[in-house]
Design a protein around this motif. Structure first.
Motif, PDB file in Angstrom:
ATOM      1  N   PRO A 187      -8.590   8.824  17.822  1.00 54.80           N
ATOM      2  CA  PRO A 187      -7.865   8.022  16.848  1.00 54.80           C
ATOM      3  C   PRO A 187      -8.696   7.656  15.733  1.00 54.80           C
ATOM      4  N   GLN A 188     -10.026   7.556  15.820  1.00 51.65           N
ATOM      5  CA  GLN A 188     -10.631   7.132  14.649  1.00 51.65           C
ATOM      6  C   GLN A 188     -10.795   8.005  13.650  1.00 51.65           C
ATOM      7  N   ILE A 189     -10.455   9.323  14.008  1.00 48.86           N
ATOM      8  CA  ILE A 189     -10.410  10.363  12.756  1.00 48.86           C
ATOM      9  C   ILE A 189      -9.043   9.881  11.813  1.00 48.86           C
ATOM     10  N   ALA A 190      -8.028   9.340  12.332  1.00 46.28           N
ATOM     11  CA  ALA A 190      -6.883   8.938  11.700  1.00 46.28           C
ATOM     12  C   ALA A 190      -7.214   7.939  10.719  1.00 46.28           C
ATOM     13  N   VAL A 191      -7.990   6.945  11.415  1.00 46.58           N
ATOM     14  CA  VAL A 191      -8.217   5.457  10.694  1.00 46.58           C
ATOM     15  C   VAL A 191      -9.134   5.900   9.356  1.00 46.58           C
ATOM     16  N   ILE A 192     -10.295   6.896   9.461  1.00 46.73           N
ATOM     17  CA  ILE A 192     -11.071   7.142   8.480  1.00 46.73           C
ATOM     18  C   ILE A 192     -10.237   7.806   7.367  1.00 46.73           C
ATOM     19  N   ILE A 193      -9.478   8.762   7.661  1.00 55.29           N
ATOM     20  CA  ILE A 193      -8.508   9.407   6.853  1.00 55.29           C
ATOM     21  C   ILE A 193      -7.567   8.511   6.181  1.00 55.29           C
ATOM     22  N   ASP A 194      -6.995   7.491   6.579  1.00 55.36           N
ATOM     23  CA  ASP A 194      -6.067   6.588   6.187  1.00 55.36           C
ATOM     24  C   ASP A 194      -7.122   5.959   5.094  1.00 55.36           C
ATOM     25  N   ASP A 195      -7.889   5.395   5.456  1.00 57.69           N
ATOM     26  CA  ASP A 195      -8.954   4.641   4.380  1.00 57.69           C
ATOM     27  C   ASP A 195      -9.185   5.406   3.069  1.00 57.69           C
ATOM     28  N   LEU A 196      -9.446   6.688   3.466  1.00 59.36           N
ATOM     29  CA  LEU A 196      -9.773   7.679   2.215  1.00 59.36           C
ATOM     30  C   LEU A 196      -8.553   7.825   1.710  1.00 59.36           C
ATOM     31  N   ARG A 197      -7.439   8.158   2.070  1.00 60.66           N
ATOM     32  CA  ARG A 197      -6.196   8.340   1.522  1.00 60.66           C
ATOM     33  C   ARG A 197      -5.666   7.015   0.411  1.00 60.66           C
ATOM     34  N   HIS A 198      -5.987   5.831   0.871  1.00 64.68           N
ATOM     35  CA  HIS A 198      -6.015   4.644  -0.079  1.00 64.68           C
ATOM     36  C   HIS A 198      -6.721   4.766  -1.360  1.00 64.68           C
ATOM     37  N   ALA A 232       0.965  -1.246   0.028  1.00 65.73           N
ATOM     38  CA  ALA A 232      -0.059  -0.040   0.169  1.00 65.73           C
ATOM     39  C   ALA A 232       1.088   1.198  -0.006  1.00 65.73           C
ATOM     40  N   THR A 233       1.890   1.352   0.749  1.00 65.08           N
ATOM     41  CA  THR A 233       2.801   2.736   0.822  1.00 65.08           C
ATOM     42  C   THR A 233       3.511   2.600  -0.427  1.00 65.08           C
ATOM     43  N   ASP A 234       3.892   1.476  -1.114  1.00 63.44           N
ATOM     44  CA  ASP A 234       4.695   1.731  -2.418  1.00 63.44           C
ATOM     45  C   ASP A 234       3.529   2.338  -3.413  1.00 63.44           C
ATOM     46  N   ILE A 235       2.388   1.814  -3.242  1.00 59.44           N
ATOM     47  CA  ILE A 235       1.289   2.473  -4.353  1.00 59.44           C
ATOM     48  C   ILE A 235       1.274   3.821  -4.195  1.00 59.44           C
ATOM     49  N   GLN A 236       0.986   4.159  -3.041  1.00 52.12           N
ATOM     50  CA  GLN A 236       0.561   5.468  -2.519  1.00 52.12           C
ATOM     51  C   GLN A 236       1.838   6.406  -2.905  1.00 52.12           C
ATOM     52  N   ALA A 237       3.139   5.940  -3.014  1.00 52.79           N
ATOM     53  CA  ALA A 237       4.330   6.638  -3.152  1.00 52.79           C
ATOM     54  C   ALA A 237       4.816   6.642  -4.536  1.00 52.79           C
ATOM     55  N   GLY A 283      -6.135 -10.700 -13.445  1.00 53.55           N
ATOM     56  CA  GLY A 283      -5.103 -10.130 -12.542  1.00 53.55           C
ATOM     57  C   GLY A 283      -5.681  -9.055 -11.489  1.00 53.55           C
ATOM     58  N   TYR A 284      -4.519  -8.671 -11.057  1.00 54.56           N
ATOM     59  CA  TYR A 284      -4.727  -7.236 -10.270  1.00 54.56           C
ATOM     60  C   TYR A 284      -4.355  -6.151 -10.820  1.00 54.56           C
ATOM     61  N   TYR A 285      -4.826  -4.961 -10.525  1.00 54.02           N
ATOM     62  CA  TYR A 285      -4.576  -3.838 -11.053  1.00 54.02           C
ATOM     63  C   TYR A 285      -4.621  -2.649  -9.863  1.00 54.02           C
ATOM     64  N   VAL A 286      -3.775  -1.628  -9.999  1.00 55.45           N
ATOM     65  CA  VAL A 286      -3.969  -0.656  -9.181  1.00 55.45           C
ATOM     66  C   VAL A 286      -5.176   0.312  -9.335  1.00 55.45           C
ATOM     67  N   TYR A 287      -5.752   0.675  -8.365  1.00 54.59           N
ATOM     68  CA  TYR A 287      -7.220   1.326  -8.571  1.00 54.59           C
ATOM     69  C   TYR A 287      -6.858   2.612  -9.289  1.00 54.59           C
ATOM     70  N   GLU A 288      -7.827   2.858 -10.278  1.00 51.11           N
ATOM     71  CA  GLU A 288      -7.644   4.250 -10.871  1.00 51.11           C
ATOM     72  C   GLU A 288      -9.267   4.958 -10.794  1.00 51.11           C
ATOM     73  N   ALA A 289      -9.268   5.895  -9.888  1.00 50.76           N
ATOM     74  CA  ALA A 289     -10.399   6.733  -9.562  1.00 50.76           C
ATOM     75  C   ALA A 289     -10.643   7.622 -10.878  1.00 50.76           C
ATOM     76  N   ASP A 290     -11.873   7.967 -11.174  1.00 49.83           N
ATOM     77  CA  ASP A 290     -12.168   9.038 -12.240  1.00 49.83           C
ATOM     78  C   ASP A 290     -12.091  10.207 -11.533  1.00 49.83           C
ATOM     79  N   GLY A 291     -12.036  11.433 -12.262  1.00 50.60           N
ATOM     80  CA  GLY A 291     -12.100  12.675 -11.721  1.00 50.60           C
ATOM     81  C   GLY A 291     -13.040  13.091 -10.859  1.00 50.60           C
TER      82      GLY A 291
END
Length: 234
Positions: free
Chosen positions: A173-184, A45-50, A95-103
Motif C-alpha cells: 500500500p505504500q507504493i500507492a501513497v508515494i504515487i498519490d503524493d507525486l500526483r499532487h 485537492a481533487t478539484d485542483i487535479q481535475a 494569499g494562496y495560489y495553485v502550485y505551478e511546476a516548471d517544465g
C-alpha cells in the motif's frame, strides 16, 4: 398599594433570577474533527487535479468558503495542509495560489513516477489475483465509455480509480501513497494531461494493454506500457 406592587415586582425579579441561575450553561463550540479537515483537503485537492483551478490561479478564501460550505478557519487549515503537500503555495500578504511546476520539474517528477510504477510491475504480476484483474478491466471499460459521454471530472475520477486499483494489486500500500503524493505535485488535470482527443483514446487503449499484460503474466510488457502511459510517448 405601592407596597403590594413593590412586593410583586420583587417576587417576579427573584423568580427570574432563580430561573437564570438554574439554566444549564451553553456548551462550548466543539473544534472541527480531523476527519472533516481531511475531507475538505481531499475535496479541494481533487478539484485542483481535475482542472477546476488552473495552475497559478489565486484561491480566494471567500469563494472557497461558499463553494465547500464551511467556515473560514477550516478553509485556512485546509489550504495550509495543501501548501505543505506542495499542491498550492502560500505567499505572505498575498494569499494562496495553485502550485505551478516548471517544465524541468514536471519531467523529473514524471520520470520518478515511471521508475516507481515500472518497478512495481513485477509485484503486480506476482500478487494480482483474477478477481482484481477483472475489476481493473471493468474500470478500464468505464473510462473508455466516459471519453464520449462523461464530464472532465468524471473522466479524471475514472482514470484515478483505474490507477489506484492497479497499484493496490502490488500488495504494497505504500507504493500507492508515494504515487498519490507525486500526483499532487504534477499537473495532471485533463486539460494538461490529455491535450487531444487522440491522446485520451491512446490512454484508454493503454489501460487495456495493462490488463492484457497482467492476464498474460508479462511483467516486461506491463512495465513498458506503464512507462509509455505516464510519459505519454508512442
Amino acid at each position: 398599594m405601592l407596597l403590594a406592587c413593590f412586593c410583586q415586582s420583587a417576587i417576579q425579579s427573584g423568580a427570574t433570577s432563580e430561573r437564570q441561575g438554574t439554566q444549564a450553561p451553553e456548551e462550548p463550540l466543539k473544534p472541527a474533527s480531523s476527519d472533516s479537515e481531511n475531507s475538505l483537503v481531499d475535496q479541494i485537492a481533487t478539484d485542483i487535479q481535475a482542472g477546476a483551478y488552473a495552475p497559478g490561479s489565486w484561491l480566494k478564501q471567500i469563494e472557497l468558503q461558499q463553494r465547500y460550505k464551511t467556515s473560514r478557519p477550516m478553509i485556512r487549515l485546509a489550504l495550509d495542509r495543501l501548501a505543505q503537500k506542495r499542491l498550492i503555495r502560500h505567499e505572505p500578504n498575498r494569499g494562496y495560489y495553485v502550485y505551478e511546476a516548471d517544465g524541468d520539474e514536471v519531467r523529473d517528477l514524471l520520470d520518478l513516477r515511471a521508475m516507481i510504477e515500472c518497478a512495481a510491475a513485477r509485484r503486480i504480476i506476482r500478487h494480482g489475483t483474477g478477481p482484481e484483474c477483472d475489476r481493473l478491466e471493468e474500470l478500464a471499460q468505464n473510462f473508455e465509455q466516459l471519453i464520449d459521454t462523461g464530464s472532465i471530472l468524471q473522466q479524471y475520477e475514472a482514470n484515478l480509480a483505474f490507477h489506484q486499483q492497479l497499484l493496490s494489486m502490488s500488495g504494497n500500500p505504500q507504493i500507492a501513497v508515494i504515487i498519490d503524493d507525486l500526483r499532487h505535485r504534477i499537473p495532471s488535470a485533463p486539460a494538461g494531461q490529455w491535450r487531444t482527443y487522440q491522446r485520451v483514446k491512446q490512454s484508454s487503449a493503454e489501460h487495456f494493454e495493462m490488463v492484457a499484460a497482467i492476464r498474460n503474466r508479462d511483467a516486461d510488457a506491463l512495465a513498458d506500457t506503464i512507462r509509455r502511459h505516464i510519459q505519454q510517448t508512442p
